[in-house]
Design a protein around this motif. Sequence first.
Motif, PDB file in Angstrom:
ATOM      1  N   ALA A  65       0.837  -1.197   0.000  1.00  0.00           N
ATOM      2  CA  ALA A  65       0.000   0.000   0.000  1.00  0.00           C
ATOM      3  C   ALA A  65       0.874   1.249   0.000  1.00  0.00           C
ATOM      4  CB  ALA A  65      -0.932   0.000   1.207  1.00  0.00           C
ATOM      5  N   PHE A  66       1.943   1.208   0.784  1.00  0.00           N
ATOM      6  CA  PHE A  66       2.886   2.321   0.792  1.00  0.00           C
ATOM      7  C   PHE A  66       3.448   2.562  -0.602  1.00  0.00           C
ATOM      8  CE2 PHE A  66       7.271   3.727   0.835  1.00  0.00           C
ATOM      9  CZ  PHE A  66       7.128   4.975   1.421  1.00  0.00           C
ATOM     10  N   ASP A  67       3.825   1.494  -1.301  1.00  0.00           N
ATOM     11  CA  ASP A  67       4.404   1.639  -2.642  1.00  0.00           C
ATOM     12  C   ASP A  67       3.447   2.382  -3.583  1.00  0.00           C
ATOM     13  OD1 ASP A  67       6.729   0.362  -1.915  1.00  0.00           O
ATOM     14  OD2 ASP A  67       6.172  -1.554  -2.821  1.00  0.00           O
ATOM     15  N   VAL A  68       2.185   2.018  -3.557  1.00  0.00           N
ATOM     16  CA  VAL A  68       1.216   2.670  -4.445  1.00  0.00           C
ATOM     17  C   VAL A  68       0.993   4.121  -4.026  1.00  0.00           C
ATOM     18  CG1 VAL A  68      -1.172   2.630  -5.308  1.00  0.00           C
ATOM     19  CG2 VAL A  68       0.080   0.477  -5.000  1.00  0.00           C
ATOM     20  N   LEU A  69       0.787   4.353  -2.738  1.00  0.00           N
ATOM     21  CA  LEU A  69       0.559   5.718  -2.266  1.00  0.00           C
ATOM     22  C   LEU A  69       1.776   6.610  -2.506  1.00  0.00           C
ATOM     23  CD1 LEU A  69      -1.270   4.966   1.115  1.00  0.00           C
ATOM     24  CD2 LEU A  69      -2.310   5.611  -1.076  1.00  0.00           C
ATOM     25  N   ALA A  70       2.973   6.075  -2.253  1.00  0.00           N
ATOM     26  CA  ALA A  70       4.192   6.858  -2.459  1.00  0.00           C
ATOM     27  C   ALA A  70       4.415   7.162  -3.938  1.00  0.00           C
ATOM     28  CB  ALA A  70       5.404   6.119  -1.875  1.00  0.00           C
ATOM     29  N   THR A  71       4.046   6.228  -4.796  1.00  0.00           N
ATOM     30  CA  THR A  71       4.170   6.461  -6.238  1.00  0.00           C
ATOM     31  C   THR A  71       3.285   7.633  -6.660  1.00  0.00           C
ATOM     32  OG1 THR A  71       4.752   4.165  -6.659  1.00  0.00           O
ATOM     33  CG2 THR A  71       3.897   5.423  -8.529  1.00  0.00           C
ATOM     34  N   LEU A  72       2.066   7.663  -6.146  1.00  0.00           N
ATOM     35  CA  LEU A  72       1.173   8.781  -6.452  1.00  0.00           C
ATOM     36  C   LEU A  72       1.692  10.085  -5.847  1.00  0.00           C
ATOM     37  CD1 LEU A  72      -2.249   7.001  -5.887  1.00  0.00           C
ATOM     38  CD2 LEU A  72      -1.372   7.863  -8.079  1.00  0.00           C
ATOM     39  N   ARG A  73       2.168  10.028  -4.617  1.00  0.00           N
ATOM     40  CA  ARG A  73       2.610  11.240  -3.914  1.00  0.00           C
ATOM     41  C   ARG A  73       3.794  11.900  -4.610  1.00  0.00           C
ATOM     42  NH1 ARG A  73       4.109  15.409  -2.400  1.00  0.00           N
ATOM     43  NH2 ARG A  73       4.315  16.163  -0.264  1.00  0.00           N
ATOM     44  N   ARG A  74       4.739  11.104  -5.075  1.00  0.00           N
ATOM     45  CA  ARG A  74       5.942  11.706  -5.646  1.00  0.00           C
ATOM     46  C   ARG A  74       5.723  12.264  -7.057  1.00  0.00           C
ATOM     47  NH1 ARG A  74       7.582   6.107  -6.199  1.00  0.00           N
ATOM     48  NH2 ARG A  74       7.828   5.710  -8.421  1.00  0.00           N
ATOM     49  N   GLN A  75       4.533  12.059  -7.617  1.00  0.00           N
ATOM     50  CA  GLN A  75       4.230  12.641  -8.926  1.00  0.00           C
ATOM     51  C   GLN A  75       4.028  14.145  -8.839  1.00  0.00           C
ATOM     52  OE1 GLN A  75       4.607  10.580 -11.572  1.00  0.00           O
ATOM     53  NE2 GLN A  75       5.074   9.169  -9.896  1.00  0.00           N
ATOM     54  N   GLY A  76       3.739  14.637  -7.654  1.00  0.00           N
ATOM     55  CA  GLY A  76       3.409  16.047  -7.502  1.00  0.00           C
ATOM     56  C   GLY A  76       1.947  16.280  -7.846  1.00  0.00           C
ATOM     57  N   PRO A  77       1.457  17.505  -7.581  1.00  0.00           N
ATOM     58  CA  PRO A  77       0.050  17.785  -7.852  1.00  0.00           C
ATOM     59  C   PRO A  77      -0.295  17.480  -9.300  1.00  0.00           C
ATOM     60  CG  PRO A  77       1.067  19.599  -6.649  1.00  0.00           C
ATOM     61  CD  PRO A  77       2.173  18.664  -7.053  1.00  0.00           C
ATOM     62  N   PRO A  78      -1.416  16.879  -9.589  1.00  0.00           N
ATOM     63  CA  PRO A  78      -2.538  16.557  -8.701  1.00  0.00           C
ATOM     64  C   PRO A  78      -2.469  15.145  -8.103  1.00  0.00           C
ATOM     65  CG  PRO A  78      -3.225  16.278 -10.960  1.00  0.00           C
ATOM     66  CD  PRO A  78      -1.781  16.729 -10.999  1.00  0.00           C
ATOM     67  N   TYR A  79      -1.281  14.534  -8.029  1.00  0.00           N
ATOM     68  CA  TYR A  79      -1.067  13.237  -7.372  1.00  0.00           C
ATOM     69  C   TYR A  79      -1.941  12.142  -7.968  1.00  0.00           C
ATOM     70  CZ  TYR A  79       0.742  16.699  -4.147  1.00  0.00           C
ATOM     71  OH  TYR A  79       1.394  17.775  -3.612  1.00  0.00           O
TER      72      TYR A  79
END
Length: 195
Positions: A65-79
Motif C-alpha cells: 500500500a505504501f508503494d502505491v501511495l508513495a508512487t502517487l505522492r511523488r508525482q506532484g500535484p494533482p497526485y
Amino acid sequence: MWNIFRYGSVMADDPIDRMCAQWAREREDLDSRGFALVGRLLLLGRRLEKRVGRALAPLDLAPWAFDVLATLRRQGPPYRLTPTELSRATLLTPGAMTNRIDRLETSGWVRRDAEPTDRRAVRVSLTDAGFALVDRAIEVRFAEAESVAAVLPEKDRAALEKHLRRLLLALEREEAADAPAGTGGGDDPRVPPGP
C-alpha cells in the motif's frame, strides 16, 4: 571468504560466506564470487523488506500500500496516474494493481476519477487522507532506510550506491534488449519504481 562488515577489528562470516565455503569444498571448480554478490543482494532484499513492514506497521500500512501511495505522492500535484502507469511504476500486473486500487479505495486513501476526455478511462488520485498518511509514512520509511545505511561510512555508502546503480542499469539494458518488439522494454521511464 568474502566479508562485508567489520565488527570492531574482527570480520564476521555471514550466511553467504558459509554457503560459499561449502561450495568451495564440494565443487572446487566453481567460482562463487558472482553468487556471493547476488546472494547477498537477495538476502539483504528479503531482510530489508521485513524491516520496512515492521517500520510501517504502526501506521497500519502494508508495504504494498505504501508503494502505491508513495508512487502517487511523488508525482506532484494533482497526485494521480492511470492504473497502467501505476502498474508499470510498481512492477505489478494490471490485475494485481486493480485489486490494490480497490483495497486502497475502500480504505479511503485513493479515489478513481473519470478522465474528462474519455469517460471509459480513469485516473487514480490520492485523497486527503491518503496524502496525509503517505506523508507520515515517507518520513518513517526514509528514517528506517537511513538507520540501515548508517552502518556504512559515507565514503562506502557513495561507492556502494554507485556500484549498485551500475549493476541496476546494466540489468535494465539487458531486459530491454530481451523484451519483445513493441513493448518498450517494460517500465515507463517517466514513472520511476519504488518510494
